[in-house]
Design an enzyme around this catalytic site. Structure first.
Site, PDB file in Angstrom:
ATOM      1  CG  LEU A  62      -1.879  -1.163   1.385  1.00  8.68           C
ATOM      2  CD1 LEU A  62      -2.616  -1.083   2.718  1.00  8.68           C
ATOM      3  CD2 LEU A  62      -2.857  -1.207   0.224  1.00  8.68           C
ATOM      4  CG  LEU A  64       0.861   1.708   4.881  1.00  4.82           C
ATOM      5  CD1 LEU A  64       0.338   0.686   5.892  1.00  4.82           C
ATOM      6  CD2 LEU A  64       0.357   3.089   5.234  1.00  4.82           C
ATOM      7  CB  SER A  66       7.012   4.890   0.290  1.00  8.88           C
ATOM      8  OG  SER A  66       7.392   6.086  -0.336  1.00  8.88           O
ATOM      9  CB  CYS A  87      15.946   0.950   8.201  1.00  6.89           C
ATOM     10  SG  CYS A  87      14.625  -0.019   7.467  1.00  6.89           S
TER      11      CYS A  87
END
Length: 120
Positions: A62, A64, A66, A87
């Site tokens: 979806l 998210l 990003s 990360c």
């Protein structure tokens, strides 16, 4: 607890997810707290080390992750904070797709690459 609500930027979808800055837990998260990006502040809070991004399998695909990155990078930019992309999602996926954010990265001679540990 200090929180700031941010709406996601970008994407063609009409409903951008609301991302909340959860300062107490040092993370940016969706309102339901199920997807988040965690950070560690370093160098007297002048550097934000993005250490972990999590999106549950039910919410993957979806955009998210990003949106969480955008919230963190926008926050850092507006507060004159540099980012270390520890990360792997941030360093290997988000930044290559969004090179304009490279200007916010912490640069102490060497950019934080995979496998490089930075001590501040």
């Amino acid at each position: 607890m200090a929180t700031t609500t941010m709406t996601g930027a970008g994407g063609a979808g009409s409903e951008a997810p609301k991302i909340v800055w959860n300062e107490a837990n040092r993370r940016f998260e969706t309102e339901d707290k199920k997807a988040y990006i965690e950070y560690v502040l370093r160098d007297d809070s002048k550097v934000m080390d993005l250490v972990h991004t999590f999106v549950p399998s039910s919410k993957r695909g979806l955009g998210l992750a990003s949106q969480l990155c955008l919230a963190a990078f926008n926050h850092a930019k507006s507060h004159s904070i540099s980012i270390i992309p520890t990360c792997s999602y941030v360093s290997d996926t988000f930044l290559p797709r969004n090179p304009s954010w490279n200007s916010v990265l912490y640069s102490h001679g060497v950019k934080a690459d995979k496998g490089t540990s930075s001590t501040l």
